[in-house]
Enzyme design. Sequence first.
Site, PDB file in Angstrom:
ATOM      1  N   ALA A  58       0.653  -1.431  -0.036  1.00  0.00           N
ATOM      2  CA  ALA A  58      -0.124   0.015   0.006  1.00  0.00           C
ATOM      3  C   ALA A  58       0.754   1.243   0.198  1.00  0.00           C
ATOM      4  CB  ALA A  58      -1.034  -0.014   1.075  1.00  0.00           C
ATOM      5  N   ASN A  74      -5.638   3.300  11.346  1.00  0.00           N
ATOM      6  CA  ASN A  74      -4.843   2.359  11.867  1.00  0.00           C
ATOM      7  C   ASN A  74      -4.491   2.308  13.329  1.00  0.00           C
ATOM      8  OD1 ASN A  74      -3.075   4.528  10.585  1.00  0.00           O
ATOM      9  ND2 ASN A  74      -1.536   3.115  11.571  1.00  0.00           N
ATOM     10  N   GLN A 118      -6.936  -0.265   5.991  1.00  0.00           N
ATOM     11  CA  GLN A 118      -7.564  -0.679   7.312  1.00  0.00           C
ATOM     12  C   GLN A 118      -9.161  -1.022   7.192  1.00  0.00           C
ATOM     13  OE1 GLN A 118      -6.198  -1.975   9.937  1.00  0.00           O
ATOM     14  NE2 GLN A 118      -3.991  -1.075   9.422  1.00  0.00           N
ATOM     15  N   HIS A 133      -2.243  -7.864   3.040  1.00  0.00           N
ATOM     16  CA  HIS A 133      -1.840  -8.372   4.380  1.00  0.00           C
ATOM     17  C   HIS A 133      -2.720  -8.180   5.684  1.00  0.00           C
ATOM     18  CE1 HIS A 133       0.760  -5.670   6.538  1.00  0.00           C
ATOM     19  NE2 HIS A 133       1.017  -5.057   5.241  1.00  0.00           N
ATOM     20  N   THR A 158       7.541  -7.283 -12.729  1.00  0.00           N
ATOM     21  CA  THR A 158       6.815  -8.591 -12.928  1.00  0.00           C
ATOM     22  C   THR A 158       5.972  -8.814 -11.762  1.00  0.00           C
ATOM     23  OG1 THR A 158       8.662  -9.229 -14.146  1.00  0.00           O
ATOM     24  CG2 THR A 158       7.063 -10.984 -13.314  1.00  0.00           C
ATOM     25  N   CYS A 207       4.159   1.040  13.410  1.00  0.00           N
ATOM     26  CA  CYS A 207       5.268   1.675  12.753  1.00  0.00           C
ATOM     27  C   CYS A 207       5.874   2.753  13.471  1.00  0.00           C
ATOM     28  CB  CYS A 207       4.347   2.540  11.532  1.00  0.00           C
ATOM     29  SG  CYS A 207       3.552   1.488  10.243  1.00  0.00           S
TER      30      CYS A 207
END
Length: 355
Positions: A72, A140, A168, A186, A221, A303
């Site tokens: 993200a 978050n 979120q 995730h 890729t 974080c």
Amino acid sequence: MIYLDYQATTPLAPEAREAMLPWLGGPGSDGFGNPHSPHRMGRMAKAAVELAREQVAALLPAGGRVIFTGSACEAINLAMRGAPGSGPIAYSAIEHAAVRDTAQAMGDAYELPVDAAGLTDPGTPLPAGARLVAVMQVNNEIGTIQPNREWCRKAKENNALFLSDAVQALGKVAVDEADLIAVSAHKLYGPKGIGALWVRDGVELAPQITGGLQEGWRSGTLSPALCAGFGAAAKLVNEALDRDAEHVGTLWKHARTLFGGWELNGSAEARWHGNLNIRRDGLDVARLMSDCREVMFSAGSACASGSGRPSHVLKAIGLSDAEAKSSIRLGFGRYTTIAEIEQAAALINAAADAQ
Ligand code: PLP
């Protein structure tokens, strides 16, 4: 171990894991093709990617397209740095560092305030000539849900693009209209290492990573395994939306009782109830975490944890440094049980009482 850190990341759903396996592809298998190759194996891999794209798009508004990215953070950087125009970028004071740091690095950044409940007000004036407005749908750290439909309208009235960080929110609450929406696998029981940017039809971006432009505005890729995992997780969450929310609501009610002696940070109502951010005066959170090693939870946001700085979100809602530093975040979701919440509460409350 008891995992109560669902805002940091979530367990991989067994269904998502299952969907990934064929595309991990060892020698002799036919699941390792490059999805950008024109031969048969490439086309098979591409079909898996395109199915995943549809599954993710089903959770997002109509009238746009999904671009897969590595995270993200990357999606947000593509949106903010790649959006056309000049002029200030307005962002809410509780944005994730992905938006906040990017806006500040780009310069001409303008912070939109939040109230004590952790809510933004779309009546807040925008800076003159704003080109981009960024407000996250669900925070978050404190889980508060922002009025993004109104923000989108306001941005439009001011000829600005509207970016919603819905990391979120996806799979938890309905994602409101926007011009650009950033999401991450995730956080919804998908794999780490894949995100996406939804781009409204008609919005043009400048690529930020060149070298093939496999995703139109993004080079690199794609991993069919990660895409397939993201897609399967999105499909599952789409089917389980009400069930997940009901389960989380039950856990929330129970947790609120168990942590009755704690103050709640942020609105109790306009909130994703899988987030319980609470504080207790004078609490030494570092000591608490070391005393409760069996419980995985967070001090402030994952974080900012370890930085020693009080959370900018808790500061933005008016908490003092001491209050912010005596706050913890418990996050729960689909696989959390009542028994786990009870065990964690017993451990955390006992350790906090002993301080
Ligand atoms: N935005 C929010 C609200 C988040 O919670 C996170 C992850 O913590 C991100 C963005 C970044 O997501 P990613 O880990 O996919 O880069």
